[in-house]
Design an enzyme around this catalytic site. Structure first.
Site, PDB file in Angstrom:
ATOM      1  N   ASP A 164       0.834  -1.207   0.000  1.00  0.00           N
ATOM      2  CA  ASP A 164       0.000   0.000   0.000  1.00  0.00           C
ATOM      3  C   ASP A 164       0.865   1.251   0.000  1.00  0.00           C
ATOM      4  O   ASP A 164       2.024   1.205   0.429  1.00  0.00           O
ATOM      5  CB  ASP A 164      -0.845   0.085   1.282  1.00  0.00           C
ATOM      6  CG  ASP A 164      -1.763  -1.097   1.448  1.00  0.00           C
ATOM      7  OD1 ASP A 164      -2.125  -1.703   0.438  1.00  0.00           O
ATOM      8  OD2 ASP A 164      -2.084  -1.391   2.615  1.00  0.00           O
TER       9      ASP A 164
HETATM   10  N1  URA Z   1      -1.138  -5.876   4.099  1.00  0.00           N
HETATM   11  C1  URA Z   1      -1.567  -4.605   4.086  1.00  0.00           C
HETATM   12  O1  URA Z   1      -2.556  -4.294   4.725  1.00  0.00           O
HETATM   13  N2  URA Z   1      -0.884  -3.704   3.353  1.00  0.00           N
HETATM   14  C2  URA Z   1       0.220  -4.001   2.658  1.00  0.00           C
HETATM   15  O2  URA Z   1       0.814  -3.130   2.016  1.00  0.00           O
HETATM   16  C3  URA Z   1       0.670  -5.322   2.678  1.00  0.00           C
HETATM   17  C4  URA Z   1      -0.023  -6.236   3.412  1.00  0.00           C
END
Ligand code: URA
Length: 253
Positions: A108
């Protein structure tokens, strides 16, 4: 279209891929441990490094010298896509422009930590395919302090809007920091799991991808995987990951 690579002696190709000296690689071939395009190789075989598929002990080996495998420590605020419609910085802006690589999976916008980028489509496919998916470890700083019950729920599985999560390895390492190991790759999975038990994520860092760790890689910095790491990753992505140890290879720095 570029010319195909001329065939080279198999032991030379294996040695360049980090399997050991040419002599060691000859021994691997003689021992029947090497397959080229599915067939057991014999000494004297030649391969085109950009065309053949080579396995040692059933583990695919990246022999194509044009393939690159980068490990990046992604900083927060950088998107894991090739281009961003909002003009935000992308992970591709942090690695060399040539050869063109793609991220393996995604983190993310605000997630930090380890991300692989490569032009190795076969490895990417194996790493992202659910049946081979390798473990990913995260440190999640959360709001509040999760109870034992919350940690147990995270371990056993959480009902999210896209279904129950698979059992995970979860430990409370500080009063507000969880170490979570998952092998699924659902969208915002760790954030949604933590929110579901009442402890929204404040900061999320990926600290391991299968056998690959690097606590010394600074945010925004990338490096090439070593041959040993690459082999361990290939092995993890064949489904026999638990056996993939990281012992330095003869060609590793
Ligand atoms: N889980 C999440 O919530 N975000 C990420 O970037 C990777 C795994």
């Amino acid at each position: 279209m570029s010319e195909p690579d001329p065939p080279e002696r198999l032991q030379k190709v294996l040695a360049r891929a980090g399997l050991g000296s040419r002599r060691t690689c000859e021994d691997l071939i003689v021992a029947g441990r090497v397959r080229v395009d599915g067939k057991v190789a014999t000494l004297g075989d030649r391969v085109a490094a950009d065309a053949a598929s080579v396995e040692v002990d059933g583990v695919p080996i990246a022999i194509d010298p044009t393939l690159v495998h980068y490990l990046l420590n992604k900083p927060p605020g950088v998107v894991t896509t090739a281009s961003d419609t909002h003009g935000r910085p992308t992970v591709l802006g942090l690695v060399p422009a040539e050869p063109l690589v793609h991220p393996v999976g995604r983190l993310d916008l605000d997630t930090e930590g380890l991300l692989l980028l490569t032009n190795d489509g076969a490895l990417t496919h194996r790493l992202t395919h659910p049946s081979f998916a390798v473990d990913k470890e995260y440190l999640a700083e959360v709001s509040g302090s999760p109870s034992r019950g919350a940690v147990r729920s995270l371990r056993e599985g959480i009902e999210l809007d896209d279904g129950l999560t698979a059992p995970a390895t979860v430990a409370l390492v500080e009063r507000n920091v969880l170490r979570i190991v998952i092998h699924e790759g659902r969208n915002r999975q760790v954030r949604r799991m933590c929110a579901a038990v009442g402890h929204p994520v404040v900061r999320l860092v990926r600290t391991r991808i299968g056998p690959i760790r690097d606590a010394d890689l600074r945010p925004g910095v990338w490096r090439e995987l070593t041959q040993t790491e690459l082999r361990a990753l290939e092995q993890a992505a064949t489904g026999s990951g638990a056996a993939a140890g990281l012992h330095p290879g003869p060609n590793d720095p």
